[in-house]
Motif scaffolding. Sequence first.
Motif, mmCIF file in Angstrom:
data_model
loop_
_atom_site.group_PDB
_atom_site.id
_atom_site.type_symbol
_atom_site.label_atom_id
_atom_site.label_comp_id
_atom_site.label_asym_id
_atom_site.label_seq_id
_atom_site.Cartn_x
_atom_site.Cartn_y
_atom_site.Cartn_z
ATOM 1 N N ARG A 6 0.828 -1.211 0.000
ATOM 2 C CA ARG A 6 0.000 0.000 0.000
ATOM 3 C C ARG A 6 0.859 1.256 0.000
ATOM 4 O O ARG A 6 0.494 2.265 -0.577
ATOM 5 C CB ARG A 6 -0.927 0.010 1.207
ATOM 6 C CG ARG A 6 -2.037 -1.031 1.104
ATOM 7 C CD ARG A 6 -3.004 -0.928 2.257
ATOM 8 N NE ARG A 6 -2.337 -1.389 3.467
ATOM 9 C CZ ARG A 6 -2.667 -1.016 4.690
ATOM 10 N NH1 ARG A 6 -3.648 -0.178 4.885
ATOM 11 N NH2 ARG A 6 -2.019 -1.483 5.735
ATOM 12 N N ARG A 37 -3.382 7.000 3.144
ATOM 13 C CA ARG A 37 -4.308 7.508 2.117
ATOM 14 C C ARG A 37 -3.684 8.673 1.356
ATOM 15 O O ARG A 37 -3.818 8.767 0.133
ATOM 16 C CB ARG A 37 -5.629 7.936 2.769
ATOM 17 C CG ARG A 37 -6.486 6.748 3.210
ATOM 18 C CD ARG A 37 -7.891 7.182 3.611
ATOM 19 N NE ARG A 37 -7.910 8.085 4.752
ATOM 20 C CZ ARG A 37 -8.062 7.705 6.018
ATOM 21 N NH1 ARG A 37 -8.202 6.425 6.319
ATOM 22 N NH2 ARG A 37 -8.076 8.597 6.991
ATOM 23 N N GLN A 40 -1.000 7.332 -0.979
ATOM 24 C CA GLN A 40 -1.564 6.643 -2.133
ATOM 25 C C GLN A 40 -2.274 7.597 -3.085
ATOM 26 O O GLN A 40 -2.615 7.210 -4.202
ATOM 27 C CB GLN A 40 -2.560 5.570 -1.666
ATOM 28 C CG GLN A 40 -1.924 4.447 -0.911
ATOM 29 C CD GLN A 40 -2.939 3.603 -0.153
ATOM 30 O OE1 GLN A 40 -4.132 3.872 -0.180
ATOM 31 N NE2 GLN A 40 -2.447 2.589 0.536
ATOM 32 N N THR A 42 -5.318 8.941 -2.694
ATOM 33 C CA THR A 42 -6.726 8.548 -2.839
ATOM 34 C C THR A 42 -7.694 9.689 -2.541
ATOM 35 O O THR A 42 -8.853 9.434 -2.231
ATOM 36 C CB THR A 42 -7.050 7.342 -1.930
ATOM 37 O OG1 THR A 42 -6.764 7.692 -0.577
ATOM 38 C CG2 THR A 42 -6.265 6.110 -2.326
ATOM 39 N N GLY A 43 -7.241 10.894 -2.617
ATOM 40 C CA GLY A 43 -8.138 12.024 -2.460
ATOM 41 C C GLY A 43 -8.095 12.714 -1.121
ATOM 42 O O GLY A 43 -8.666 13.784 -0.965
ATOM 43 N N GLU A 44 -7.435 12.117 -0.115
ATOM 44 C CA GLU A 44 -7.363 12.794 1.181
ATOM 45 C C GLU A 44 -6.330 13.915 1.097
ATOM 46 O O GLU A 44 -5.174 13.686 0.768
ATOM 47 C CB GLU A 44 -6.989 11.823 2.299
ATOM 48 C CG GLU A 44 -6.969 12.521 3.645
ATOM 49 C CD GLU A 44 -6.919 11.576 4.829
ATOM 50 O OE1 GLU A 44 -6.369 11.987 5.850
ATOM 51 O OE2 GLU A 44 -7.443 10.452 4.731
#
Length: 175
Positions: A6, A37, A40, A42-44
């Motif tokens: 991840r 997050r 990665q 992922t939008g955070e």
Amino acid sequence: MSSLPRNSPAKFYDLVVQVAIIRPGPIVGKMMHPYMRRRQGTGEQVTYAHPSLEPVLKRTLGVPLFQEQLLKMSMIAANFLRRRSGRLRRAMGFKRSEERMHEIETKLRSGMTQKRNHREAQEEIITQITSFARYGFPESHAASFALIAYASAFLKVHYLAAFTAALLNNQPMGF
């Protein structure tokens, strides 16, 4: 090991962060998942409890992972002097003390109130610092562990027979 895919480390510092983030302090303080997050993508969004903390936390995507960051946070957010930050370091150190942490928390709150930090920011900073005091460690320790992990993985992949022989010759490895 399960978080490595991840995190997808691309450079050595990513391994340093990986070592630091899988510790009780960052996990209890709910710092691991926001970092992952953000890493990665992922939008955070990367956020900071207070804008003045951005220079301290930018490298770790707004998440305090190292003891040095928390000491700097205390100096910036609560006007702690080096001496008082030293007390915080000792309270978070080898002989962790709940009593000393409680005293320091009171002084942190007082300093942040004097600087007129919002209540939400104060709570976030206090949570990060007190959670981290439960088994977080300095960046230099994380870097040392990351170097050992990297060197071990390299030897295991490129020199399996020698690696295995060395491992067997050094049993029980302190356990």
